[in-house]
Design an enzyme around this catalytic site. Structure first.
Site, short mmCIF file in Angstrom:
data_model
loop_
_atom_site.label_atom_id
_atom_site.label_comp_id
_atom_site.label_asym_id
_atom_site.label_seq_id
_atom_site.Cartn_x
_atom_site.Cartn_y
_atom_site.Cartn_z
N ASP A 1 -0.58 -3.22 0.09
CA ASP A 1 0.50 -4.16 -0.13
C ASP A 1 0.98 -3.91 -1.56
O ASP A 1 0.29 -3.27 -2.35
CB ASP A 1 -0.09 -5.57 0.01
CG ASP A 1 0.94 -6.63 -0.24
OD1 ASP A 1 2.09 -6.43 0.17
OD2 ASP A 1 0.60 -7.65 -0.86
N ASP B 1 -3.27 -8.99 -0.52
CA ASP B 1 -3.73 -10.22 -1.14
C ASP B 1 -3.14 -11.47 -0.51
O ASP B 1 -3.59 -12.56 -0.78
CB ASP B 1 -3.41 -10.22 -2.63
CG ASP B 1 -1.94 -10.35 -2.88
OD1 ASP B 1 -1.18 -9.80 -2.06
OD2 ASP B 1 -1.55 -11.00 -3.85
N ASP C 1 -0.73 -10.16 4.80
CA ASP C 1 -1.52 -8.94 4.95
C ASP C 1 -2.71 -9.13 5.89
O ASP C 1 -3.42 -8.17 6.17
CB ASP C 1 -2.07 -8.50 3.58
CG ASP C 1 -0.97 -8.31 2.58
OD1 ASP C 1 0.06 -7.73 2.96
OD2 ASP C 1 -1.12 -8.76 1.44
#
EC number: 7.6.2.1
Lengths: 836, 351
Positions: free
Chosen positions: A381, A752, A756
């Site tokens: 990410d 995080d 995700d």
């Protein structure tokens, strides 16, 4: 398929099934034992041990006490089962907490306090500020007279900024009291997991005015797990409940993860089992033959004359039991033990403690450490993972003059401060655009400070920077903006907001200066979206250079522009804009077209440069892992330009000419197909060259590519070492992981935020950063670490150690038991199969 | 194992528990120790050519002399082996040995052995059986250790089937092993002088003192329908029946020797030894061989070349390997730690 939701009508909505009970549980009290056993016995090794244990119950053939197999077997199964039960119990507790939360709903015109799990489709739900939305709602009313409310969607898509939601046009102006008695019907699609789309219609029943159909979009919804912010209250009608909400639908069931090594061990076990069967058959036949020819002559054994019918089976089965040590039962226990120790080593590692927060690493899944040593692809990410997610205004270029180049901070540049005090027109206009060309809401906190609630971090950074440069955006009152500049208050009235879209790559506001009544268009956007529309005479060369210069420094750039409008021009355009805004079909496209008619002949004021700070050690970590042969993909919900800039600044991709960035874009199937083909061709050509080729794709093109050109895309995925996917949804992230997994690559996903979670669960290894965006990802992940740079140590030290150790242990285990078994087999020959 | 948590729809609902657990995690900061940081001193030899070659050389230098010494020790042992099973059947009965052995005819037989070398006392007398499976599953389990140990357990005969009781009375010692006790006897004489064979102290001391009871006497032994081997004197306690004790310690392999007695005088080279033996034991039905063995011992035990040969082989292989590696090292040296050797399936440096 459509679903009809009758507002406030319990009878009509009854057949619309489920209540709002959410369940993440894998087992119930009743099916736990069978289901868990079934799951455990789906592994070949366990089936084998059960078979052996059962054979040992037959005392005629067993050479040892059955307890010696049953004991360890039961112990192993009990340990795994109780671990599962413990996990599931915690899931149950957290579900229960969510289900039993009290919410206000309206039933038969009366406000009632009920548990969240009892919400039915069609109920009107009331929310207060900072409440969590219990199910998917269509907004009906808010405390704001304009019908606006703000939500935080971090749990859903990982974006921390506030989003505005508005009530449908049909509900505007309905009295608070009347909201209770509201009746109507909403025609909405059957539940799906697309959190960006909600194409529905609403019709209110008399006595409410507007018997017309009113279209609804995602802007009119409050989705489950979002938080209501900055709004006193809001109410909405529930359309999707329980596990059918957008979030519930996109929630995948976390499959138990199996490492490559486990799979290998299972395969090996199978092979050894086949070998064992062959050995047993040969020995068994030999034993039976020998018994019939020779053993009867051995008077000292006193063979009974009569033999039971199963006599022929007895010798082979005895051999089977004697050879059963060929597959070591101890391997499961010892592997579990050492894997637990690997996990502990990760948690104990003092070099993986985040010094700022004091968070140690945590291994939630103890079973997959050795896969860390075999990672081939890392899908990461961006926001909050690679970056700190803190935007800071660093430099700017106004009218061709660079500020902040000397000390790297324009806010402290004396030249700029002088220009402000001397009242340079360009600079003041520039600051004005920074302060008001946005959708930021200033909030007066209790201490008297002004806190900004911004949709995007960039806008936040700009407004804060403007405030520091004495252009303070102090208040927003409906359409009236207040700015304090050098002690004097300047007011602007907002006439229109031309919103940001990823296609336009710019946003504008039309404001009326309350001092002199001038109507002004303020724009800001990416350079390629602003510079082409500069007014005829202006030289954009210096601006272009500035953008180039800043980009190379890894800064995010925005061009700011300005134009004074004639009143007539505005009025004329305004009509068209309103028209376009009320369209039902192709609305977005039409609005873009209309906006374009206003955004031209812009006077370019300058460029801002914002730093999106990378976390410490990110470039080094990526480079080191690259050298280890690991490929990186960046999957982000963010804009393409931002993603590319971050990628450049953290060694993710190399700038030209060393690297090459290939775009896959397009809105239609044909466009995407052509683009994909082109990229694929380039990839094939450059595959042999030592050049860093990466491709960039956005969520829209990705969806088309996955749907219609799955094969091509898979080939592309195999060819490219680096990819940037922007504007992707959580489920697309998971899909990409799935594609890489299907190519037999070991994948690691790191992220995080709540967006995700799917990808983390899907990947072979999920790593969560226990950072600012809450702990959702960290909770779903197999490993949670404090910072991105710990990934290096996690993979290169712990992963490699674990892999080596597990490999050694399992090889040694098999070697040892095969050795013991071969000694026995040799002895059988020596003994002439004396086991009758 | 599954990951612990699916994303709960309720961040707020779970927030409480998460916060507390996060706090707990924070307070439980890992302590520094060499073990937890995996920094304990470890030794992993790098197999450089020098190391490998010298290791092999050292092994061969140790093993080859050891092998030679063992072989010499084995060579020192003097052993006389005489197979008599076939020879002790009179020519007319050769065609049907089983009938002969089961018949009532006189089974005595005389063999003459010539001492090839001087034999120093003590000289051990063994009988050696071949193709006799004392390790047979049915056989080896057919005994009752508790019954052998004490009188009060004489009824514990469950394991002894089919030789457990006679008409409801327990057999002591029960089971197939005791029942098939070897019953050939040997009487030795040198130059027509009786050669004393000491039959005391041939069984293990621990067996005599602990496993076979002093007050346990044979009972109902060989009284069943079938007669197996030797008959025991019911007036001598089991702990003194050393032949039985030796026999009951079952052999692991189908060819085995059991101690019959000891000769406690030296035998000179060329001595003629007459053995008068009673050939009672039936090995003919399963074509087993019977041998009489007289042997001295060395510090390494009986005559057995295996150990020496094994040492020599291993030492030789190590020496050969050391030599081969030296040659390889001199002819085609290879850079140590070259990472290109790590890859077997891809071009180094490339994808």
């Amino acid at each position: 398929m459509k679903r009809f939701v009758y507002i406030n009508d319990d009878e009509a909505s009854k057949e619309l099934c489920c209540d709002n009970r959410i369940s993440n549980r894998k087992y119930t009290l009743w099916n736990f034992l069978p289901k868990n056993l079934w799951e455990q016995f789906s592994r070949f090794m366990n089936q084998y041990f059960l078979l052996i244990a059962c054979l040992q119950l037959w005392s005629l053939i067993t050479p040892v006490n059955p307890a010696s197999t049953w004991g360890p077997l039961i112990f192993i199964f009990a340990v795994s089962a109780s671990k599962e039960a413990w996990d599931d119990y915690h899931r149950y507790l957290s579900d229960k907490k969510a289900n039993e939360k009290e919410v206000w709903i309206v039933k038969q015109g009366i406000k009632k306090h009920i548990q969240a799990q009892d919400i039915q489709v069609g109920n009107i739900v009331w929310l207060r500020e900072n409440d969590e939305v219990p199910c998917d709602l269509v907004l009906l009313g808010t405390s704001d007279p304009q019908g606006v409310c703000y939500v935080e969607t971090a749990a859903l898509d990982g974006e921390t900024d506030l989003k505005t939601r508005v009530i449908p046009s049909a509900c505007v102006g309905i009295d608070l009291e009347l909201l209770h008695k509201m009746k109507g019907v909403i025609e909405c699609p059957i539940p799906d997991k697309d959190i960006r789309r909600f194409d529905a219609n609403m019709r209110l029943f008399p006595p409410f005015i507007d018997n017309d159909v009113c279209s609804l979009t995602i802007k009119n919804t409050l989705l489950q797990s979002c938080y209501l912010r900055n709004t006193e209250w809001a109410c909405g009608v529930s359309v999707y409940t329980g596990n059918q909400t957008k979030l519930g639908m996109s929630r995948g069931i976390a499959e138990p993860k199996l490492t490559a090594m486990d799979a290998m061990i299972d395969k090996l076990t199978g092979a050894i089992f086949v070998f064992q069967i062959v050995v047993v058959m040969v020995l068994g036949v030999a034993g039976n033959v020998w018994k019939d020819t020779e053993a009867r002559k051995q008077w000292y054994v006193q063979y009974p004359e009569e033999a039971p019918w199963y006599e022929l089976l007895v010798i082979p089965l005895r051999f089977e039991l004697l050879c059963s040590i060929m597959i070591p039962i101890s391997i499961k226990v010892s592997l579990d033990l050492v894997k637990g120790l690997y996990a502990k080593f990760i948690e104990w590692d003092v070099e993986m403690i985040d010094q700022e927060t004091g968070t140690a690493s945590y291994a939630a899944n103890t079973a997959i450490s050795e896969d860390l040593g075999q990672v081939e692809y890392i899908l990461t990410d961006k926001t909050g993972t690679l970056t700190d997610n803190k935007m800071i205004f660093r430099r700017c270029c106004i009218g061709g003059i660079f500020y902040g180049n000397e000390n790297g901070d324009a806010l402290k540049d004396a030249q700029l401060l002088n220009a402000i005090t001397s009242g340079s027109t360009d600079v003041i206009r520039f600051l004005t655009v920074m302060a008001i060309c946005n959708t930021v809401i200033p909030v007066q906190s209790k201490a008297g400070d002004i806190v900004y609630k911004a949709q995007s971090q960039d806008e936040d950074a700009l407004v804060i920077a403007a405030a520091k440069l004495h252009m303070v955006f102090v208040g927003k009152n409906a359409n009236l903006l207040e700015i304090r500049f050098n002690g004097s208050i300047i007011r602007y009235e907002v006439l229109e907001i031309l919103e940001f879209t990823s296609d336009r790559k710019r946003m504008s506001v039309v404001v009326k200066d309350c001092q002199n009544g001038k109507i002004i268009l303020l724009s800001k956007g990416a350079d390629e979206a602003i510079l082409p529309y500069a007014c005829a005479g202006q030289q954009t060369r210096t601006i272009g250079d500035a953008v180039e210069h800043y980009s190379q420094l890894g800064l995010r750039t925005l061009c700011l522009a300005w134009r004074e409008l004639e009143e007539n021009e505005y009025l004329e355009w305004s009509v068209k804009f309103k028209e376009a805004s009320s369209l039902l079909v192709d609305r977005e496209w039409r609005i873009a077209e209309v906006c374009q008619r206003l955004e031209h002949d812009l006077y370019i004021l300058g460029v801002t440069a914002i730093e999106d700070r990378l976390q410490d050690g990110v470039p080094e970590t990526i480079e080191t892992l690259r050298k280890a042969g690991i490929n990186f993909w960046m999957l982000t919900g963010d804009k393409q330009n931002t993603a590319i800039q971050i990628a450049l600044s953290c060694n993710f991709i190399s700038p030209e000419p060393k690297g090459q960035l290939l775009m896959i874009d397009g809105k239609t199937k044909e466009d995407v197909s052509r683009s994909l083909e082109r990229v694929l061709l380039t990839m094939r050509i450059t595959a042999s060259e030592p050049k860093d080729v990466a491709f960039v794709i956005d969520g829209w093109a990705l969806e088309i590519a996955l749907k219609h050109h799955h094969k091509d895309f898979v080939e592309l995925a195999i060819l490219s070492r680096t990819a940037i996917c922007c504007r992707v949804t959580p489920s697309q992230k998971a899909q990409l992981v799935e594609i890489l997994k299907s190519c037999d690559y070991r994948t690691l996903a790191i992220g995080d935020g709540g967006n995700d979670v799917r990808m983390i669960q899907q990947a072979d290894i999920g790593v969560g950063i226990s950072g600012r965006e809450g702990l959702q990802a960290a909770r779903a992940a197999d490993y949670s670490i404090g910072r991105f740079r710990f990934l290096k140590r996690l993979i290169l030290v712990h992963g490699r150690y674990s892999y080596n150790r597990t490999a050694f242990l399992s090889q040694y285990s098999f070697y040892k038991s095969l050795l013991i078994c071969f000694i026995q087999i040799l002895r059988f020959w020596n003994q002439s199969f004396q086991f009758g | 194992m599954s990951s612990t948590n699916t994303p709960s729809s309720s961040a707020a609902a779970a927030a409480g528990s998460v916060d507390s657990s996060a706090a707990r995690r924070n307070s439980k900061r890992p302590k520094y120790s060499k073990f937890t940081q995996q920094e304990l001193p470890a030794c992993k030899p790098i197999l450089t050519p020098g190391w490998v070659i010298s290791t092999f050389l050292i092994i061969s230098v140790i093993f080859i002399p050891l092998g030679v010494i063992s072989l010499f020790a084995s060579q020192d042992v003097v052993e006389i082996v005489d197979r008599y099973d076939s020879a002790c059947v009179p020519p007319p009965d050769q065609a049907n040995k089983v009938a002969y052995i089961q018949g009532a005819a006189n089974k005595s037989c005389t063999r003459t052995l010539i001492v090839p070398k001087r034999m120093k006392q003590p000289i051990y007398v063994y009988y050696q059986l071949e193709n006799f499976y004392q390790n047979h599953r049915r056989y080896v389990k057919s005994r009752s250790d508790s019954q052998l140990r004490s009188v009060k357990d004489e009824n514990q005969i469950d394991a002894c089937k089919p030789e457990d009781d006679v008409g409801g009375l327990p057999i002591v010692p029960c089971g197939l092993i005791a029942w098939s006790l070897f019953n050939d006897t040997y009487a030795l004489s040198r130059n027509n002088q009786r050669l004393a064979v000491n039959k005391k102290g041939i069984a293990w001391k621990s067996d005599r003192e602990h496993k076979f009871g002093k007050r346990v006497f044979p009972k109902n032994f060989q009284k069943g329908n079938l007669t197996g081997g030797a008959i025991l004197d019911p007036n001598i306690s089991l702990s003194d029946q050393e032949d039985l004790i030796v026999w009951m310690r079952t052999a692991a392999l189908p060819t085995f020797r059991k101690l019959y007695g000891k000769i406690e005088s030296d035998l000179e080279k060329g001595d003629n030894i007459q053995v008068t033996l009673q050939n009672n034991y039936n090995t003919y039905s399963f074509s087993g061989k019977k041998k009489l063995v007289l042997s001295t011992t060395s510090w390494l035990g009986g005559k057995n070349d295996f150990l020496g040969i094994a040492y020599l082989t291993v030492g030789g292989i190590c020496f050969f390997l050391a030599l081969a590696f030296t040659v390889m090292y001199l002819v085609k040296p290879r850079r140590l730690g070259d990472p290109t050797y790590l890859s077997w399936n891809r071009i180094p440096g490339g994808r």
